[in-house]
Design a protein around this motif. Structure first.
Motif, short mmCIF file in Angstrom:
data_model
loop_
_atom_site.label_atom_id
_atom_site.label_comp_id
_atom_site.label_asym_id
_atom_site.label_seq_id
_atom_site.Cartn_x
_atom_site.Cartn_y
_atom_site.Cartn_z
N LYS A 95 -11.06 8.01 4.16
CA LYS A 95 -11.88 7.70 2.98
C LYS A 95 -12.89 6.61 3.32
N THR A 96 -14.06 6.69 2.68
CA THR A 96 -15.01 5.59 2.79
C THR A 96 -14.50 4.44 1.93
N ARG A 97 -15.06 3.26 2.13
CA ARG A 97 -14.66 2.11 1.32
C ARG A 97 -14.91 2.39 -0.16
N GLN A 98 -16.03 3.06 -0.45
CA GLN A 98 -16.37 3.38 -1.83
C GLN A 98 -15.38 4.38 -2.42
N GLU A 99 -15.02 5.40 -1.67
CA GLU A 99 -14.06 6.40 -2.16
C GLU A 99 -12.70 5.77 -2.44
N ALA A 100 -12.26 4.88 -1.55
CA ALA A 100 -10.98 4.22 -1.75
C ALA A 100 -11.01 3.34 -3.00
N ALA A 101 -12.11 2.61 -3.19
CA ALA A 101 -12.23 1.75 -4.37
C ALA A 101 -12.29 2.56 -5.66
N GLN A 102 -12.93 3.71 -5.62
CA GLN A 102 -13.00 4.56 -6.81
C GLN A 102 -11.62 5.10 -7.18
N LYS A 103 -10.79 5.39 -6.20
CA LYS A 103 -9.47 5.95 -6.47
C LYS A 103 -8.45 4.89 -6.88
N TYR A 104 -8.48 3.73 -6.22
CA TYR A 104 -7.43 2.74 -6.42
C TYR A 104 -7.91 1.43 -7.05
N GLY A 105 -9.21 1.23 -7.11
CA GLY A 105 -9.73 -0.04 -7.61
C GLY A 105 -10.00 -0.99 -6.46
N LEU A 106 -11.10 -1.72 -6.55
CA LEU A 106 -11.51 -2.61 -5.46
C LEU A 106 -10.50 -3.71 -5.20
N THR A 107 -9.89 -4.24 -6.26
CA THR A 107 -8.92 -5.34 -6.08
C THR A 107 -7.74 -4.90 -5.22
N ALA A 108 -7.22 -3.71 -5.50
CA ALA A 108 -6.09 -3.21 -4.72
C ALA A 108 -6.50 -2.96 -3.27
N VAL A 109 -7.66 -2.36 -3.07
CA VAL A 109 -8.11 -2.05 -1.71
C VAL A 109 -8.30 -3.33 -0.91
N LEU A 110 -8.89 -4.34 -1.51
CA LEU A 110 -9.09 -5.61 -0.80
C LEU A 110 -7.76 -6.29 -0.49
N SER A 111 -6.80 -6.15 -1.38
CA SER A 111 -5.48 -6.73 -1.12
C SER A 111 -4.82 -6.06 0.06
N TRP A 112 -4.89 -4.74 0.12
CA TRP A 112 -4.31 -4.01 1.25
C TRP A 112 -5.04 -4.36 2.54
N ARG A 113 -6.34 -4.52 2.46
CA ARG A 113 -7.15 -4.79 3.65
C ARG A 113 -6.97 -6.22 4.16
N GLN A 114 -6.90 -7.17 3.26
CA GLN A 114 -7.01 -8.56 3.68
C GLN A 114 -5.69 -9.29 3.87
N THR A 115 -4.69 -8.97 3.06
CA THR A 115 -3.49 -9.80 3.06
C THR A 115 -2.45 -9.31 4.06
N PHE A 116 -1.45 -10.13 4.30
CA PHE A 116 -0.51 -9.91 5.39
C PHE A 116 0.63 -8.97 5.03
N PHE A 117 1.07 -9.00 3.75
CA PHE A 117 2.29 -8.27 3.41
C PHE A 117 2.06 -7.03 2.56
N CYS A 118 0.85 -6.79 2.06
CA CYS A 118 0.59 -5.63 1.20
C CYS A 118 0.29 -4.40 2.05
N ALA A 119 0.90 -3.27 1.69
CA ALA A 119 0.70 -2.02 2.42
C ALA A 119 0.03 -0.99 1.52
N PRO A 120 -0.91 -0.22 2.07
CA PRO A 120 -1.54 0.85 1.29
C PRO A 120 -0.55 1.98 1.03
N PRO A 121 -0.82 2.83 0.03
CA PRO A 121 0.09 3.94 -0.26
C PRO A 121 0.11 4.96 0.86
N PRO A 122 1.22 5.66 1.03
CA PRO A 122 1.32 6.64 2.12
C PRO A 122 0.44 7.85 1.89
#
Length: 236
Positions: A95-122
């Motif tokens: 997915k592009t960054r835009q597609e991921a943000a549209q599906k899950y919301g930018l806040t969630a995507v940034l949390s998965w991308r930036q933080t140490f313990f958060c994992a994206p959905p399978p």
């Protein structure tokens, strides 16, 4: 002093398209190949000639390591290991960054991308990943940086660290998120520090290691102004 050269791969086709790559096997672009060759020349000029070299199993990392080794006067083999693969991005992969943000919301995507313990959905279909691990190994499917670090720790303990008995300089060519996770270990950083870490593409990151294999000094080779500007970014 033991030295470890960490190297993020050069620009890939997915980087160019701003897609989450993870375990998708994207090749380098022409620019990525040129970046990798320049990294090899920088190491040669600095007299940092790897005596052992490793990369992930993914094409973009292998191509980067091969371009670097082609610049070296001492010809050594490249060893690959799936444990050095990029963080598995689960359902975000392709997915592009835009597609991921549209599906899950930018806040969630940034949390998965930036933080140490958060994992994206399978991902619903993770069959391609099974081809990148040994028989009997269940591949990851959506990893946090912490899980990525734990996976790579097996390679460090079983391969990299014991090899310092024979080699003083080793090269590890891999991926930005995996290298961010490893930097937390090597530099003894608190987990939240990963939120500020970025890694320039195909820029040799030299770590001088003590007897416990932690960094006492680290620095990047290359244009220092450009590197400093890149390091001011936050993971996107």
């Amino acid at each position: 002093m033991k030295k470890l050269i960490l190297l993020r791969h050069g620009q890939s086709t997915y980087n160019l398209a701003h897609r989450f790559t993870g375990w998708a096997d994207a090749p380098l672009t022409a620019q990525g190949h040129a970046q990798a060759t320049q990294a090899g020349e920088l190491l040669k000029e600095a007299g940092l000639l790897p005596q052992a070299a490793y990369s992930s199993c993914l094409l973009r990392a292998r191509q980067t390591a091969q371009a670097v080794l082609a610049c070296m006067p001492n010809k050594i083999p490249l060893q690959t290991d799936w444990r050095l693969n990029e963080r598995h991005y689960g359902d975000l992969q392709d997915k592009t960054r835009q597609e991921a943000a549209q599906k899950y919301g930018l806040t969630a995507v940034l949390s998965w991308r930036q933080t140490f313990f958060c994992a994206p959905p399978p991902a619903d279909d993770n069959s391609a990943a099974k081809k990148l691990v040994p028989a009997g190994v269940v591949p990851p499917n959506g990893e946090s940086l912490h899980q990525t670090q734990q996976r790579a720790a097996g390679f460090l303990d079983q391969v990299l660290f014991p090899a310092y008995k024979y080699y003083d300089i080793q090269l590890l060519a891999a991926h930005e998120d995996l290298l961010r996770a490893l930097a937390v270990y090597f530099k003894k950083l608190p987990p939240q520090a990963v939120e500020e870490l970025v890694v320039p593409p195909a820029t040799p990151w030299v770590m001088e290691l003590d007897d416990t294999c932690h960094a006492v000094k680290d620095y990047f080779l290359g244009n220092q102004q450009e590197i400093a500007a890149f390091l001011k970014r936050r993971p996107e």
